[in-house]
Motif scaffolding. Structure first.
Motif, PDB file in Angstrom:
ATOM      1  N   VAL A   1     -26.804   7.493 -23.603  1.00 46.45           N
ATOM      2  CA  VAL A   1     -27.193   8.553 -24.549  1.00 46.45           C
ATOM      3  C   VAL A   1     -28.353   9.372 -23.968  1.00 46.45           C
ATOM      4  O   VAL A   1     -28.337  10.611 -23.996  1.00 46.45           O
ATOM      5  CB  VAL A   1     -27.564   7.939 -25.916  1.00 46.45           C
TER       6      VAL A   1
ATOM      7  N   ASN B   1     -28.086  13.294 -22.913  1.00 48.32           N
ATOM      8  CA  ASN B   1     -29.092  14.222 -23.434  1.00 48.32           C
ATOM      9  C   ASN B   1     -29.729  15.024 -22.298  1.00 48.32           C
ATOM     10  O   ASN B   1     -29.922  16.228 -22.387  1.00 48.32           O
ATOM     11  CB  ASN B   1     -30.214  13.461 -24.156  1.00 48.32           C
TER      12      ASN B   1
ATOM     13  N   SER C   1     -30.067   9.782 -30.293  1.00 43.29           N
ATOM     14  CA  SER C   1     -29.903  10.969 -29.457  1.00 43.29           C
ATOM     15  C   SER C   1     -31.050  11.938 -29.696  1.00 43.29           C
ATOM     16  O   SER C   1     -31.404  12.240 -30.833  1.00 43.29           O
ATOM     17  CB  SER C   1     -28.564  11.648 -29.760  1.00 43.29           C
TER      18      SER C   1
END
Lengths: 334, 334
Positions: free
Chosen positions: A138, A142, A165
């Motif tokens: 994650v 990102n 996130s």
């Protein structure tokens, strides 16, 4: 005028379908290029797309940034954005996220129905939320600007992804579970958390996600959209048809069973209804987006809100999401 | 006289080590051939082993069935049985289980510390137990005769594997958590369930699994073995040293971090103690099995029980486990 964007299709691609995209005025489509394929197999699928781009430059081209939506409109073509419905394409290798982003992958689901190395799918009996690798992935998605898509994930995993996130996530193709309680549809709790975090939902017209299946009426579907707009805010919804046009039933078998079982898995279907279900009579292909637009007007959406739902919201989300996190933060600070 | 069997080693293999196996009278060793390697990379590792077998036919050969233990004793060599510490070698493909069994893989851990497609590792915050694919894989491993090894799995996943497996499973290298509460050691509940199902535990001398680490005394270790024999029954225990002889610290980094994180993962170690820990002074290499044997006699094991623990139990387990389920059932019926 806002663009028209579909946030999920997985058709058996052909010139016919690309021409229907143009006939339907579809400016951008997020297409699934891979499910259970590993990295090398996913690259083979990209090679197939490269040949379609080479053969049909008057109809389609690969989209990398949100600016490509405008380019598509200006040149009368459809921008094709790549996505994956399972993290098989990164195998067990976090370094493949940056590589696939460079190749144009803009969405990746953390799971497809089953447990993955990252999180739990919506068909598992248990849901861990994000795993150790899931937390790392994650952060890396990102960083590079790859959208986390939780369409096929379990409830806890989805809430976990929203919470962890640093950037808004997407559910590209699903409907409201309070309207039609399928495992693939999403609870009000998830939809509210998604909206509060700046995320976005794409409404699906895949019959298993519709109340009444293929018999679902346009009015019923559009009324569900309106109720979900009340819940989430009209800025957090769009379209993600899950159109699987012209696919043979062997493809839905692959989608469901991959290589993980020697048995047949029926997924959302059943032994009596194992194949792709028949579509509702108001949506067969890319030429039918106008019908949904009319349906939304008919249940009371304003012209501006219809434009937002049909593409404006996805265009804004693409613009926020596809660049590196550092760039996005710098722009936000200005 | 019973054979001498070590149910887990992962050394930096060399002629020196193979000669030490002979000097230590070790008749059979379950060696780890792969951790995070995918199928193709695992086959490369098998190719390396094939070259060792070709170069040192007087010292080692590949074991496929329990009969190869006797062959090793009769010919003064060591039978090498292959195993994997993670299911990466089967990727997402259940069909690879039969293929790898044919290539000689006799043990496969369902997880290595982290969540896998099959179950949860002992370092995950949450433990799903067996996943959808995990349930299918357990049945397929049962069918072909590949041993389910839960050494690095979480508690719930381990109990789940014991409950769902139609054949006894193994924990090839771990100790009692009530003696030394490391995440990798096993609770009395797990050890009891393992024994009740006909399974077997291999005691590890890897310092992170020992009370006091490398300072653990032989008496303390052997007393723990005796207490575990009281808990499980002396027929359900053996040796699985986890000997990682001559490995550089880069290898323990790979074991822990694989490709799932860009950061460093310390696993059982720590920032202060990141590498392979120093071994106890009573076990350095394959020549030291006699020392363990003497230690077991010293804490009161009978000669027959020492023989069972040092190899007899593993030999019986190999004989029950490596053939096809159908064959095993036919033999049981006779």
């Amino acid at each position: 005028m806002s663009p028209r964007i579909d946030a999920l299709q997985y058709a058996n691609w052909s010139e016919k379908i690309f021409r229907q995209m143009r006939a339907g005025g579809v400016d951008a489509v997020h297409v699934t290029i891979t499910y259970h394929e590993n990295f090398r197999e996913t690259v083979l699928n990209i090679e197939r797309w490269n040949r379609w781009f080479e053969r049909h430059p008057d109809l389609i081209f690969q989209g990398y940034t949100a600016d490509d939506i405008e380019l598509a409109r200006a040149t009368g073509r459809t921008a094709i954005f790549f996505g994956s419905q399972n993290p098989s394409c990164i195998e067990d290798d976090i370094g493949l996220i940056e590589v696939l982003h460079r190749l144009g992958l803009r969405f990746m689901q953390l799971t497809y129905n089953n447990q993955s190395l990252l999180a739990s799918g919506c068909y598992e009996a248990e849901d861990t939320g994000l795993t150790r690798m899931g937390l790392e992935v994650v952060a890396e998605m990102n960083r590079v600007g790859m959208v986390i898509d939780m369409s096929h994930s379990g409830e806890r995993s989805t809430l976990d992804a929203i919470a962890h996130s640093a950037r808004p996530i997407a559910i590209t193709h699903a409907n409201s579970a309070s309207w039609h309680p399928a495992l693939r549809n999403k609870s009000d709790r998830v939809l509210r958390a998604l909206a509060e975090s700046g995320g976005i939902l794409g409404f699906s017209v895949y019959p298993h996600h519709l109340r009444g299946g293929g018999d679902c009426t346009l009015v019923d579907f559009c009324t569900m959209v309106a109720r979900t707009a009340d819940l989430m805010g009209v800025d957090h919804i769009g379209i993600g048809t899950d159109l699987c046009q012209d696919q043979p039933d062997s493809v839905v078998d692959w989608m469901r069973a991959g290589r993980w079982t020697k048995a047949r898995d029926y997924g959302e279907g059943s032994a009596d209804n194992p194949g792709f279900p028949p579509m509702p009579d108001w949506f067969h292909d890319n030429r039918d987006f106008g019908t949904i637009e009319q349906g939304l007007r008919a249940v009371g959406f304003s012209a501006a809100d219809v434009a937002a739902v049909m593409g404006g919201n996805w265009a804004r989300f693409f613009a926020q999401s596809f660049g590196a996190l550092e760039t996005a933060q710098q722009e936000a600070a200005q």
